[in-house]
Design a protein around this motif. Structure first.
Motif, PDB file in Angstrom:
ATOM      1  N   VAL A 302       7.490  11.626   1.915  1.00 33.29           N
ATOM      2  CA  VAL A 302       6.281  10.913   1.474  1.00 33.29           C
ATOM      3  C   VAL A 302       5.053  11.785   1.719  1.00 33.29           C
ATOM      4  O   VAL A 302       4.756  12.161   2.863  1.00 33.29           O
ATOM      5  N   LEU A 303       4.363  12.100   0.630  1.00 30.94           N
ATOM      6  CA  LEU A 303       3.125  12.881   0.718  1.00 30.94           C
ATOM      7  C   LEU A 303       1.993  11.896   0.987  1.00 30.94           C
ATOM      8  O   LEU A 303       1.658  11.066   0.149  1.00 30.94           O
ATOM      9  N   ASP A 304       1.406  12.008   2.163  1.00 24.45           N
ATOM     10  CA  ASP A 304       0.387  11.039   2.585  1.00 24.45           C
ATOM     11  C   ASP A 304      -0.982  11.469   2.053  1.00 24.45           C
ATOM     12  O   ASP A 304      -1.098  12.315   1.152  1.00 24.45           O
ATOM     13  N   LEU A 348       4.454   8.780  -2.518  1.00 23.12           N
ATOM     14  CA  LEU A 348       3.055   9.208  -2.560  1.00 23.12           C
ATOM     15  C   LEU A 348       2.137   8.120  -1.999  1.00 23.12           C
ATOM     16  O   LEU A 348       2.350   6.925  -2.234  1.00 23.12           O
ATOM     17  N   TRP A 349       1.090   8.568  -1.302  1.00 18.12           N
ATOM     18  CA  TRP A 349       0.120   7.660  -0.673  1.00 18.12           C
ATOM     19  C   TRP A 349      -1.002   7.315  -1.654  1.00 18.12           C
ATOM     20  O   TRP A 349      -1.518   8.182  -2.373  1.00 18.12           O
ATOM     21  N   PHE A 350      -1.376   6.061  -1.687  1.00 17.64           N
ATOM     22  CA  PHE A 350      -2.559   5.601  -2.431  1.00 17.64           C
ATOM     23  C   PHE A 350      -3.324   4.633  -1.541  1.00 17.64           C
ATOM     24  O   PHE A 350      -2.732   3.964  -0.688  1.00 17.64           O
ATOM     25  N   GLU A 351      -4.606   4.518  -1.815  1.00 24.03           N
ATOM     26  CA  GLU A 351      -5.372   3.434  -1.188  1.00 24.03           C
ATOM     27  C   GLU A 351      -6.198   2.786  -2.301  1.00 24.03           C
ATOM     28  O   GLU A 351      -7.429   2.925  -2.366  1.00 24.03           O
ATOM     29  N   PRO A 352      -5.533   2.050  -3.191  1.00 30.16           N
ATOM     30  CA  PRO A 352      -6.148   1.688  -4.469  1.00 30.16           C
ATOM     31  C   PRO A 352      -7.411   0.836  -4.363  1.00 30.16           C
ATOM     32  O   PRO A 352      -8.312   0.979  -5.192  1.00 30.16           O
ATOM     33  N   GLU A 353      -7.488  -0.038  -3.365  1.00 32.70           N
ATOM     34  CA  GLU A 353      -8.619  -0.976  -3.344  1.00 32.70           C
ATOM     35  C   GLU A 353      -9.931  -0.338  -2.909  1.00 32.70           C
ATOM     36  O   GLU A 353     -10.962  -0.988  -2.913  1.00 32.70           O
ATOM     37  N   MET A 354      -9.892   0.934  -2.514  1.00 33.55           N
ATOM     38  CA  MET A 354     -11.060   1.522  -1.861  1.00 33.55           C
ATOM     39  C   MET A 354     -11.786   2.533  -2.740  1.00 33.55           C
ATOM     40  O   MET A 354     -11.198   3.116  -3.650  1.00 33.55           O
ATOM     41  N   VAL A 404      -0.462   8.640 -12.641  1.00 31.77           N
ATOM     42  CA  VAL A 404       0.134   9.531 -11.629  1.00 31.77           C
ATOM     43  C   VAL A 404       1.654   9.342 -11.591  1.00 31.77           C
ATOM     44  O   VAL A 404       2.417  10.308 -11.493  1.00 31.77           O
ATOM     45  N   LEU A 405       2.093   8.085 -11.690  1.00 33.36           N
ATOM     46  CA  LEU A 405       3.538   7.825 -11.561  1.00 33.36           C
ATOM     47  C   LEU A 405       4.305   8.191 -12.831  1.00 33.36           C
ATOM     48  O   LEU A 405       5.456   8.616 -12.768  1.00 33.36           O
ATOM     49  N   GLU A 406       3.632   8.001 -13.971  1.00 37.36           N
ATOM     50  CA  GLU A 406       4.296   8.183 -15.265  1.00 37.36           C
ATOM     51  C   GLU A 406       4.851   9.599 -15.417  1.00 37.36           C
ATOM     52  O   GLU A 406       4.161  10.583 -15.180  1.00 37.36           O
ATOM     53  N   TYR A 412       8.319   5.951  -4.688  1.00 40.86           N
ATOM     54  CA  TYR A 412       7.810   5.204  -3.531  1.00 40.86           C
ATOM     55  C   TYR A 412       6.303   5.370  -3.455  1.00 40.86           C
ATOM     56  O   TYR A 412       5.788   6.477  -3.647  1.00 40.86           O
ATOM     57  N   VAL A 413       5.624   4.282  -3.205  1.00 44.63           N
ATOM     58  CA  VAL A 413       4.172   4.321  -3.029  1.00 44.63           C
ATOM     59  C   VAL A 413       3.844   3.732  -1.665  1.00 44.63           C
ATOM     60  O   VAL A 413       4.266   2.620  -1.351  1.00 44.63           O
ATOM     61  N   LYS A 414       3.137   4.497  -0.859  1.00 49.87           N
ATOM     62  CA  LYS A 414       2.590   3.931   0.382  1.00 49.87           C
ATOM     63  C   LYS A 414       1.221   3.377   0.020  1.00 49.87           C
ATOM     64  O   LYS A 414       0.302   4.142  -0.275  1.00 49.87           O
TER      65      LYS A 414
END
Ligand code: GLA
Length: 678
Positions: A302-304, A348-354, A404-406, A412-414
């Protein structure tokens, strides 16, 4: 309102006679009013804490819901009632799960012509027997969440309100209440603000309520509109807090994690780049780390944080969800290919709401962040929260994540969320927390639908967003940002009161630990993490050859024990005695028993190790293997040597009641015992 005649195991059924009205009347009222009702409201002549409240510009300030209809459903009932005067309809849905957990949800519909302000609507009300009661709840802070504590309940109203816009580290939306021989539990499956209340009734019984907490004026129901509460989960057991907790874990396993593809396959051992690399993303180093991780037996890389925008620290780029070409000149493809070529999955890491104020997104759309006009927007970790209730914002995030995912083999998404909601006002200046959290779940669902093979981890600076609502869209919880094994003993013990070990992320990290500075042996770090969703979070290039060998052995042991450790209904845990923690998993034919010592024991002789193992059936058992081979025991007698060598048999009753004479462990050390029938 419907009356609760009894809640708990051993329900008497139809013979509970209940047409008889209660004889007593409250405070001289001329009608007798039952107090243990579902969703008590002021309009009943009820003087306790109302579970439903609202008004129409000051009028219709109390409800009296009548004309109840019962509709049977496959799993339970829906009770529908109406208050014709206030023009409000209420529906109470109840579903009974086989594991002895009841899920409830409440809807309120405005049938009037004027707006109805819903101030409160609990998702569940549970009746608890009379007499003294002890309440067990989870509190804490960042890096120290899921802290169990118990307190006797007094005569006042007990209340917990959480206003952080996430389930929070400090006020978990769930509790246990032990009264007489029954332990009751409630959990509100909501990701936003919540409220739990325990109210003492006139007859000495208690009502426990749980639901969302609204800001003033947050939920306005226009004509014909409805509010739907999140689901709440209730259970009760004669086997104490552990008995109630095992039912809750079972409902998560069997009914909440709706991922057949996932439960059918083992939880992959995860490597996470955060503590090993932080924002320092160098492709060559990451590739080399991936190679060692694969050799260690890791199954998911997992790439953070740090792969997008120009994110070299935590002050920028949230919202700019495109690959940082300074760090990844040809995109993520080469790293993903490398990882997959090594036989691992890529996450892969995301922080979508921010959104970071220093981001292209914010520069283009400063109005997309939550806030209140005329007031400053307080930053937290240098970031603001996007208004997900806006369709354009939600569409933007979906499109960015999708892009990004496509076409990439990302499985996996963190999904992180690193700040509380403050000043959470939407476009019209009204509070939006309740709708923001619904919009979040909807966005997760949209991503899942488009990428059904992608699993999602729910992280909020660790376990700040852990609840059964978010688990309907996600596959695991990052239990805590604190990876210190000593701290984790308590954190994981608390978390397993509501969640099965298979979905709780537990990583073996470096020593000294990055959060506490403590140094721990690899064996202790491994023993503490091994029963959960195991991961590794350190730079593996820094490991000496013997450490690599040892870590690979622990990972291989985890894989061998994983079917037992993660089997539904197999896990157990006991209360620590003299700093000694015990947990594990039992099936009819084998038991894995984890023992770890936190602080030094006070007792000169260790107390016998008693464990309430479930399920196992054989008559005679023995210790079949001990890990590590030479645990940090202090003084081992010849009898203890024989026990550890598997030369002494014992019955499960001995293990449960009399206890095993296990030697004392050094502080901050542990051991795993594999126990088999003779
Ligand atoms: C949060 C998470 C960590 C890590 C960082 C990245 O703190 O809990 O695991 O992902 O964010 O910024």
């Amino acid at each position: 309102m419907p009356e609760i005649l009894y809640f708990g195991p051993g329900c008497p059924g139809d013979d509970i006679s209940l047409s008889a009205e209660r004889a007593s009347r409250i405070n001289g009222m001329d009608v007798s009013v039952p107090s243990a009702v579902l969703l008590p409201v002021g309009g009943l002549g009820f003087f306790g804490w109302p579970a439903l409240a609202g008004h129409r510009n000051g009028r219709d300030f109390l409800l009296n819901v009548q004309d109840w209809q019962v509709e049977r459903t496959t799993m339970g009932v829906v009770l529908r009632g109406r208050d014709r005067v206030a023009a409000i309809a209420v529906a109470f849905e109840l579903a009974i799960h086989d594991c002895g957990v009841v899920a409830t949800a409440v809807s309120v519909t405005n049938h009037g012509t004027e707006t109805y302000t819903l101030d409160r609507c609990m998702a569940a009300t549970m009746a608890v027997g009379d007499g003294p009661a002890v309440l067990t709840s989870l509190s804490g802070m960042w890096g120290r969440e899921f802290r169990l504590s118990s307190e006797p309940l007094g005569r006042g109203l007990w209340m917990q309100e959480s206003r952080r816009g996430r389930t929070s580290h400090d006020r978990f939306p769930g509790l246990f209440l032990t009264s007489g021989r029954t332990t009751y539990a409630i959990h509100v499956g909501a990701s936003g603000n919540h409220q739990l209340a325990v109210d003492l009734l006139d007859d000495g019984c208690r009502l426990v309520h749980g639901g969302e907490l609204f800001e003033p004026g947050e939920v306005l129901l226009e004509a014909g509109q409805s509010y739907h509460s999140p689901q709440a989960y209730l259970t009760a057991s004669f086997e104490g807090v552990d008995g109630a907790a095992s039912r809750l874990r079972a409902v998560v396993d069997k009914s909440i994690l709706d991922w057949p593809d996932v439960t059918a396959r083992p939880r992959p051992v995860t490597f996470n780049t955060w503590e090993g690399s932080y924002f320092d993303h160098r492709l060559d180093a990451l590739k080399a780390q991936a190679e060692v991780a694969a050799e260690l037996g890791v199954e998911r890389f997992v790439l953070d944080d740090g792969w997008f925008g120009r994110r070299d620290d935590d002050t920028s780029s949230l919202g700019d969800w495109s690959v940082d070409h300074r760090k990844y000149p040809s995109g993520l493809g080469p790293l993903i290919d490398h990882v997959i070529g090594l036989g691992m999955e890529f996450g892969l890491w995301f922080e979508p709401e921010m959104v970071s104020p220093d981001s292209d997104l914010y520069r283009a759309h400063p109005d997309w962040a939550l806030g209140i006009a005329g007031r400053p927007r307080p930053l937290s970790r240098h970031q603001l929260v996007l208004d997900l209730t806006r369709q354009d914002v939600s569409d933007y995030l979906f499109d960015r994540i999708d892009a990004v995912l496509e076409g990439q083999r990302i499985s996996y998404v963190k999904w992180d969320m690193n700040r509380d909601l403050t000043n959470a006002g939407g476009v019209d200046g009204r509070a939006v927390t309740a709708s923001q959290t619904r919009a979040l779940h909807a966005l997760m669902e949209r991503v899942r639908k488009r990428h059904p093979a992608v699993e999602i981890e729910s992280c909020a600076s660790g376990g700040g967003r852990a609840n059964y609502g978010v688990l309907r869209h996600t596959h695991r919880i990052w239990t805590s940002d604190c990876t210190d094994a000593l701290e984790r003993l308590e954190i994981q013990r608390g978390a397993t009161h509501f969640f099965p070990p298979s979905i709780l992320g537990a990583h073996i990290s470096g020593s000294p630990n990055h959060q506490t500075g403590r140094r721990h042996s690899l064996a202790f770090r491994a023993v503490v993490a091994l029963a959960y969703h195991l991961g590794v979070e350190l730079d593996p290039l820094t490991l000496a050859p013997d450490e690599r060998r040892e870590l690979a052995q622990w990972i291989s042991l985890h894989k061998r024990l994983r079917p037992l450790l993660h089997a539904s209904g197999a896990s157990f845990a006991g209360d620590p005695v003299d700093g000694r923690y015990v947990w594990g998993a039992a099936m009819p034919d084998r038991i894995a028993l984890f023992v770890a010592q936190g602080p030094t024991m006070l007792a000169e002789q260790p107390p016998p190790l008693r464990v309430a193992v479930p399920q196992a059936t054989a008559r005679s058992w023995r210790i079949a293997a001990v890990h590590p081979a030479a645990p940090a025991f202090i003084r081992v007698s010849s009898g203890q040597q024989a026990l550890l060598a598997g030369d002494s048999d014992f019955s499960l009753d001995t293990l449960r009641h009399a206890g095993l004479a296990l030697p004392m462990l050094r502080p901050e050390s542990g051991v795993i015992l594999e126990i088999e029938p003779v």
